[in-house]
Enzyme design. Structure first.
Site, mmCIF file in Angstrom:
data_model
loop_
_atom_site.group_PDB
_atom_site.id
_atom_site.type_symbol
_atom_site.label_atom_id
_atom_site.label_comp_id
_atom_site.label_asym_id
_atom_site.label_seq_id
_atom_site.Cartn_x
_atom_site.Cartn_y
_atom_site.Cartn_z
ATOM 1 N N ILE A 1 0.846 -1.210 0.000
ATOM 2 C CA ILE A 1 0.000 0.000 0.000
ATOM 3 C C ILE A 1 0.876 1.253 0.000
ATOM 4 O O ILE A 1 0.616 2.202 -0.748
ATOM 5 C CB ILE A 1 -0.970 -0.019 1.202
ATOM 6 C CG1 ILE A 1 -1.939 -1.195 1.060
ATOM 7 C CG2 ILE A 1 -1.734 1.306 1.310
ATOM 8 C CD1 ILE A 1 -2.805 -1.476 2.278
ATOM 9 N N ASP B 1 11.245 2.395 6.753
ATOM 10 C CA ASP B 1 10.820 0.999 6.826
ATOM 11 C C ASP B 1 12.033 0.197 7.301
ATOM 12 O O ASP B 1 13.114 0.329 6.729
ATOM 13 C CB ASP B 1 10.349 0.506 5.435
ATOM 14 C CG ASP B 1 9.597 -0.822 5.522
ATOM 15 O OD1 ASP B 1 10.115 -1.771 6.134
ATOM 16 O OD2 ASP B 1 8.487 -0.901 4.965
ATOM 17 N N THR C 1 -4.434 5.226 7.346
ATOM 18 C CA THR C 1 -5.374 4.254 6.770
ATOM 19 C C THR C 1 -4.941 2.838 7.169
ATOM 20 O O THR C 1 -5.405 1.878 6.569
ATOM 21 C CB THR C 1 -5.420 4.341 5.228
ATOM 22 O OG1 THR C 1 -4.076 4.223 4.743
ATOM 23 C CG2 THR C 1 -6.052 5.626 4.746
ATOM 24 N N SER C 2 -4.041 2.733 8.147
ATOM 25 C CA SER C 2 -3.472 1.409 8.435
ATOM 26 C C SER C 2 -4.199 0.717 9.596
ATOM 27 O O SER C 2 -5.059 -0.135 9.348
ATOM 28 C CB SER C 2 -1.985 1.559 8.695
ATOM 29 O OG SER C 2 -1.387 0.305 8.580
ATOM 30 N N ARG C 3 -3.868 1.054 10.816
ATOM 31 C CA ARG C 3 -4.570 0.524 11.982
ATOM 32 C C ARG C 3 -4.621 1.618 13.041
ATOM 33 O O ARG C 3 -3.633 2.337 13.251
ATOM 34 C CB ARG C 3 -3.857 -0.707 12.566
ATOM 35 C CG ARG C 3 -4.083 -1.999 11.790
ATOM 36 C CD ARG C 3 -5.517 -2.523 11.919
ATOM 37 N NE ARG C 3 -5.708 -3.762 11.198
ATOM 38 C CZ ARG C 3 -6.104 -3.859 9.929
ATOM 39 N NH1 ARG C 3 -6.352 -2.772 9.216
ATOM 40 N NH2 ARG C 3 -6.253 -5.042 9.356
ATOM 41 N N ASP D 1 -8.875 6.751 8.731
ATOM 42 C CA ASP D 1 -9.889 5.778 8.314
ATOM 43 C C ASP D 1 -10.014 4.700 9.380
ATOM 44 O O ASP D 1 -10.878 3.845 9.295
ATOM 45 C CB ASP D 1 -9.473 5.157 6.973
ATOM 46 C CG ASP D 1 -10.520 4.192 6.434
ATOM 47 O OD1 ASP D 1 -11.709 4.580 6.398
ATOM 48 O OD2 ASP D 1 -10.165 3.064 6.064
ATOM 49 N N GLU E 1 -12.071 1.462 17.540
ATOM 50 C CA GLU E 1 -13.146 1.379 16.535
ATOM 51 C C GLU E 1 -14.011 0.129 16.693
ATOM 52 O O GLU E 1 -15.140 0.086 16.185
ATOM 53 C CB GLU E 1 -12.561 1.410 15.113
ATOM 54 C CG GLU E 1 -11.784 0.152 14.726
ATOM 55 C CD GLU E 1 -11.213 0.205 13.313
ATOM 56 O OE1 GLU E 1 -10.610 1.238 12.964
ATOM 57 O OE2 GLU E 1 -11.354 -0.789 12.578
ATOM 58 N N HIS F 1 -13.224 2.993 8.413
ATOM 59 C CA HIS F 1 -12.478 1.820 7.940
ATOM 60 C C HIS F 1 -13.034 1.324 6.600
ATOM 61 O O HIS F 1 -13.465 0.172 6.480
ATOM 62 C CB HIS F 1 -12.492 0.703 8.987
ATOM 63 C CG HIS F 1 -11.272 -0.170 8.917
ATOM 64 N ND1 HIS F 1 -10.663 -0.693 10.019
ATOM 65 C CD2 HIS F 1 -10.537 -0.600 7.850
ATOM 66 C CE1 HIS F 1 -9.619 -1.429 9.647
ATOM 67 N NE2 HIS F 1 -9.528 -1.389 8.324
HETATM 68 P P1 NAD Z 1 2.736 -4.912 3.663
HETATM 69 O O1 NAD Z 1 3.023 -6.077 4.552
HETATM 70 O O2 NAD Z 1 2.884 -5.055 2.190
HETATM 71 O O3 NAD Z 1 3.656 -3.683 4.113
HETATM 72 C C1 NAD Z 1 3.875 -3.309 5.440
HETATM 73 C C2 NAD Z 1 5.246 -2.645 5.492
HETATM 74 O O4 NAD Z 1 5.432 -2.129 6.819
HETATM 75 C C3 NAD Z 1 6.405 -3.605 5.196
HETATM 76 O O5 NAD Z 1 7.249 -3.084 4.199
HETATM 77 C C4 NAD Z 1 7.123 -3.707 6.546
HETATM 78 O O6 NAD Z 1 8.520 -3.880 6.400
HETATM 79 C C5 NAD Z 1 6.795 -2.353 7.154
HETATM 80 N N1 NAD Z 1 7.003 -2.304 8.585
HETATM 81 C C6 NAD Z 1 7.003 -3.333 9.471
HETATM 82 N N2 NAD Z 1 7.319 -2.869 10.702
HETATM 83 C C7 NAD Z 1 7.519 -1.530 10.571
HETATM 84 C C8 NAD Z 1 7.884 -0.509 11.482
HETATM 85 N N3 NAD Z 1 8.152 -0.784 12.767
HETATM 86 N N4 NAD Z 1 8.004 0.739 11.009
HETATM 87 C C9 NAD Z 1 7.780 1.031 9.707
HETATM 88 N N5 NAD Z 1 7.454 0.091 8.798
HETATM 89 C C10 NAD Z 1 7.313 -1.177 9.234
HETATM 90 O O7 NAD Z 1 1.271 -4.434 4.059
HETATM 91 P P2 NAD Z 1 0.268 -3.558 3.170
HETATM 92 O O8 NAD Z 1 -0.536 -4.443 2.312
HETATM 93 O O9 NAD Z 1 1.007 -2.411 2.567
HETATM 94 O O10 NAD Z 1 -0.714 -3.021 4.324
HETATM 95 C C11 NAD Z 1 -0.255 -2.136 5.337
HETATM 96 C C12 NAD Z 1 -1.315 -2.064 6.413
HETATM 97 O O11 NAD Z 1 -2.483 -1.426 5.903
HETATM 98 C C13 NAD Z 1 -1.815 -3.435 6.914
HETATM 99 O O12 NAD Z 1 -0.983 -3.941 7.949
HETATM 100 C C14 NAD Z 1 -3.204 -3.131 7.412
HETATM 101 O O13 NAD Z 1 -3.126 -2.895 8.811
HETATM 102 C C15 NAD Z 1 -3.578 -1.835 6.705
HETATM 103 N N6 NAD Z 1 -4.763 -1.974 5.822
HETATM 104 C C16 NAD Z 1 -5.817 -1.129 6.003
HETATM 105 C C17 NAD Z 1 -6.924 -1.217 5.166
HETATM 106 C C18 NAD Z 1 -8.103 -0.284 5.302
HETATM 107 O O14 NAD Z 1 -9.173 -0.577 4.751
HETATM 108 N N7 NAD Z 1 -7.992 0.843 5.981
HETATM 109 C C19 NAD Z 1 -6.959 -2.191 4.170
HETATM 110 C C20 NAD Z 1 -5.857 -3.031 3.999
HETATM 111 C C21 NAD Z 1 -4.753 -2.919 4.844
#
Ligand code: NAD
Length: 337
Positions: free
Chosen positions: A162, A181, A238-240, A264, A269, A301
């Site tokens: 993402i 990262d 938009t992550s968690r 988001d 939540e 979300h």
């Molecule tokens: P991904 O696994 O492809 O990428 C996550 C990245 O975070 C990796 O490159 C990893 O090395 C890095 N990371 C790990 N620990 C870290 C730290 N301490 N500091 C910085 N970076 C770190 O995951 P993705 O598919 O890109 O998704 C990312 C997040 O988005 C998911 O974990 C999920 O929580 C969230 N998400 C949200 C929605 C939504 O609807 N809002 C939908 C899908 C995913």
């Protein structure tokens, strides 16, 4: 799992889940009987899983140790997550119990990345306020002065699927991109540069969170990291929700240290999102305080919610189940038994 008809209980099932999961189930080889429940999986609801082989769950379902134990006793042998994040699953306990757990690691990362850009644009150009004003017949532009994204420095915390999709879009806007990262992917060097978290916080006009929620990242945005940010920076999540210490962002917004917040996802939540509370007295004072700021945009979300993502989620969920049933190695398995 070798039974002829597999019974699958889908929790937190919304009408769009039913639509896309049913369409894929119909095309799926092998007999699967699907039961949809609109409520979440939690200690009080495990009894409905009695006699089913697998459960299909989403981000706010509870898969803590007691729930997994109860599922196991009910005969459940597989947990199919229809999302990427798995911070809500006690994987160690699942492994002990021999429960198969698989996620959908990738489903249209562009869906989430494009939504993150939308949140940023809404916040940056005050579109949420303009929308309400115009509906009320107020065409005054006072207070709606924005800034361009072109030329701004944007920091990504987490550069996975993402984060990368988000970076590609903002590169097109003419932003300078920085990323933090712990596992850097050098393909990013065509778009921007890596920084330590501290450097990124102090250099960026905009910060967007794209890392998973882990023990290392919980409250990565706190009093200390907010103080290191540029005054007036915008923060997008938009992550968690757990990545942000909510009390700290409220303080930073009140002081003007944080210039705007687009989220988001929200730390608490679980009991609120995905349900209609429009007639209720919402008890969460921190969320309600956030909603009073003119420079805060909150969505429920929904960043993943596109047709493309829903088709991919349903397809991968059933593929994971198919791998388990047919004894094939499942590349999305989170528990190696
Ligand atoms: P991904 O696994 O492809 O990428 C996550 C990245 O975070 C990796 O490159 C990893 O090395 C890095 N990371 C790990 N620990 C870290 C730290 N301490 N500091 C910085 N970076 C770190 O995951 P993705 O598919 O890109 O998704 C990312 C997040 O988005 C998911 O974990 C999920 O929580 C969230 N998400 C949200 C929605 C939504 O609807 N809002 C939908 C899908 C995913």
């Amino acid at each position: 799992m070798t039974k002829k008809t597999i019974k699958l209980a889908v929790f937190s099932a919304k009408p769009y889940d039913k639509k896309y999961l049913s369409e894929v189930a119909d095309r799926f080889p092998g007999a699967v009987e699907v039961f949809f429940y609109d409520f979440a999986l939690k200690p009080k609801t495990t009894s409905v899983a009695k006699g089913v082989d697998a459960v299909c769950v989403f981000v706010n379902d509870d898969l803590s140790a007691p729930v997994l134990q109860a599922l196991h006793e009910a005969g459940v042998r597989a947990v199919l997550l229809r999302c990427a994040g798995y911070n809500n699953v006690d994987l160690a306990v699942a492994k002990q119990l021999g429960i198969f757990v698989a996620n959908v690691p990738s489903y249209s990362p562009e869906s989430v990345a494009e939504f993150a850009v939308a949140l940023l644009q809404v916040l940056n150009r005050h579109i949420h306020r303009a929308y309400n004003r115009v509906r009320d017949g107020n065409f005054n532009l006072q207070g709606l002065v924005g800034t361009t994204l072109h030329g701004k420095t944007v920091g990504l915390v987490g550069l996975g699927k993402i984060g990368f999709a988000f970076a590609r879009i903002l590169h097109g806007y003419g932003c300078r991109l920085l990323a933090y990262d712990p596992f850097p992917n050098n393909a990013f060097l065509e778009l921007g540069e890596f920084r330590s978290l501290e450097e990124l916080l102090s250099e960026c006009d905009i910060i967007s969170l794209h890392c998973p929620l882990t023990e290392q990242t919980r409250h990565i945005i706190n009093d200390s990291s907010l103080a290191q940010m540029k005054k007036g920076a915008l923060l997008i999540n938009t992550s968690r929700g757990g990545l942000i210490h909510t009390k700290s962002v409220i303080t930073a917004l009140k002081k003007g240290q944080l210039g705007g917040l687009g989220i988001d996802v929200y730390e608490e939540e679980g009991d609120l999102f995905y349900k209609d509370h429009s007639g209720d007295i919402i008890q969460d004072d921190q969320l309600m305080r956030l909603l009073t700021f003119p420079n805060v945009v909150v969505t429920g979300h929904q960043a993943f919610l596109t047709e493309e993502a829903l088709v991919e989620i349903a397809t991968t969920t059933f593929q994971n189940l198919h791998d388990l049933i047919t004894g094939q190695e499942c590349r999305n398995s989170l528990v190696k038994n």
